[in-house]
Scaffold this active site. Structure first.
Site, PDB file in Angstrom:
ATOM      1  N   ARG A  38       0.823  -1.221   0.000  1.00  0.00           N
ATOM      2  CA  ARG A  38       0.000   0.000   0.000  1.00  0.00           C
ATOM      3  C   ARG A  38       0.854   1.267   0.000  1.00  0.00           C
ATOM      4  NH1 ARG A  38      -4.930  -1.821   4.062  1.00  0.00           N
ATOM      5  NH2 ARG A  38      -6.126  -2.888   2.460  1.00  0.00           N
ATOM      6  N   LYS A 199     -18.682 -16.209   2.526  1.00  0.00           N
ATOM      7  CA  LYS A 199     -20.120 -16.019   2.740  1.00  0.00           C
ATOM      8  C   LYS A 199     -20.804 -15.230   1.633  1.00  0.00           C
ATOM      9  CE  LYS A 199     -19.910 -16.260   7.771  1.00  0.00           C
ATOM     10  NZ  LYS A 199     -20.268 -15.610   9.031  1.00  0.00           N
ATOM     11  N   GLY A 352      -9.202  -8.257  -0.379  1.00  0.00           N
ATOM     12  CA  GLY A 352      -7.917  -8.514   0.279  1.00  0.00           C
ATOM     13  C   GLY A 352      -7.344  -9.895   0.042  1.00  0.00           C
TER      14      GLY A 352
END
Length: 395
Positions: A38, A199, A352
């Site tokens: 990042r 999920k 991610g």
């Protein structure tokens, strides 16, 4: 398409620039940064600003201190790493808006770089407190937002500050808007989306939106077992969101009604426990042992998914194909990363875990765009207006 002002639309020469970056990096127990991706992602914007004889103030959050000062979440390791990367000293302040910080900022010379202390040490940051935003704005003449990963949050440093300064997008923010914007507004067909992860509940919005756009929707990872359950298959001890089985059935029906090819795993790697030393075997979807857990897609599924990826002109991947943190259960995820790297189409990876998977197999440079925003990229793909982007000046 979203069209925001960027560096080419303003004159930075001699200005004080305050830039929101996403330096929320992993730091180990010894205070070392374990992944500086990042920080590196912000370098093009930082270097461009410094070339324009500016004074640069950087600001970021780190972790979730919830308005409390935490010694393990100070920005000093980030400042040290950034100094190494840009080859000049980065002054790290002890807070964000205190008297000492004001003194440091007012004393900056042309070409100097200051990094404010962790924004989230102040509860006013996440509360988008106007007085906190105004104090930050007083440091500068222009605001640059290069932190796409936080653009879905209306915080003082992303949305509030833009009310008080001319506000533009940095290079990273522009890149995210352009690539993800193409997926939302004008994807080249055939458009293939691969959605994984644990999920359905975290991805309902994006799944519904994708069914309006894609030609092929591939489902892998833990969430595939809820879909398989909806189709009447037994899935053993695999993860199932029981309360989402009806929704999964409706999504399958919706795909059928829209002529979207909806692809689920046809075979699986199953294990007796989620551990490296588990007993493991490959089984077809219609032969799941009742005492075992699905932990990865199987070889037939990998081949089927790769065939579809090969045909795609636009390919989106969000979410791993299995419990990829355990090496034995990572083959499916790694093979999807490789399939994308061979594609001649536009490939976008977001989220991610999928980003981590692409980095792990060292294929990020073979992907058209690796998104830096997990939640932000999902909300963008859902078609939501992100407050950190909305607040920037339109062209």
């Amino acid at each position: 398409m979203i069209n925001k002002k960027g560096f080419e639309d303003v004159d930075l020469a001699g200005k004080r620039v305050i830039m929101r970056v996403d330096f929320n990096v992993p730091i180990d127990g010894e205070g070392n940064i374990s992944d500086d991706t990042r920080i590196r992602a912000a370098l093009p914007s930082i270097q461009f600003v410094l070339k324009n004889n500016t004074k640069l103030i950087l600001m970021s959050h780190l972790g979730r201190p919830k308005g409390q000062i935490r010694e393990d979440l100070r920005m000093s390791p980030v400042g040290k790493r950034l100094s190494e990367l840009i080859g000049k000293e980065v002054i790290v302040t002890k807070d964000c808006i205190g008297e000492e910080t004001k003194k440091i900022i007012s004393g900056l010379q042309t070409g100097d770089v200051a990094l404010l202390e962790n924004l989230r040490f102040y509860k006013e940051e996440e509360a988008n407190d106007p007085s906190f935003a105004k104090e930050l704005a007083r440091f500068a003449d222009i605001f640059v937002n290069d932190a796409f990963g936080t653009a879905h949050r209306a915080h003082a440093s992303t949305e509030g500050i833009a009310q008080y300064l001319p506000s533009i997008a940095g290079y990273l923010m522009e890149k995210e808007i352009n690539f993800l914007g193409k997926l939302v507004y004008s994807p080249e067909q055939p458009y293939v989306a691969i959605i994984g992860g644990a999920k359905i509940s975290t991805k309902i919005g994006v799944l519904e939106k994708l069914l309006e756009k894609v030609n092929v929707l591939i489902i892998g990872g833990g969430m595939s077992y809820t879909f398989l359950k909806a189709k009447g298959f037994e899935v053993g001890n695999s993860l199932v969101e029981t309360e989402k089985v009806n929704l999964a059935f409706e999504l399958i029906k919706k795909a059928d009604g829209k002529n979207v090819k909806f692809i689920l795993p046809i075979d699986h790697v199953v294990a007796d426990k989620i551990e490296e030393n588990a007993r493991v075997k490959n089984v077809d979807t219609n032969a799941m042992p009742e005492d075992m857990i699905g932990v990865d897609i199987g070889p037939k599924t990998i081949r089927a998914f790769r065939r579809e990826i090969k045909k795609g002109k636009t390919i989106l991947w969000n979410g791993p194909m299995g419990i990829f943190e355990i090496e034995r259960f990572a083959r499916g995820t790694n093979q999807i990363a490789r399939a994308l790297s061979y594609s001649s189409g536009t490939t976008v990876v977001g989220g991610g875990d999928s980003v981590a998977a692409v980095n792990k197999v060292k294929l990020a440079d073979k992907i058209s765009h690796v998104s830096t925003g997990g939640g932000a990229s999902l909300e963008f793909l859902e078609g939501r207006e992100l407050p950190g982007i909305k607040a920037l000046m339109d062209k």
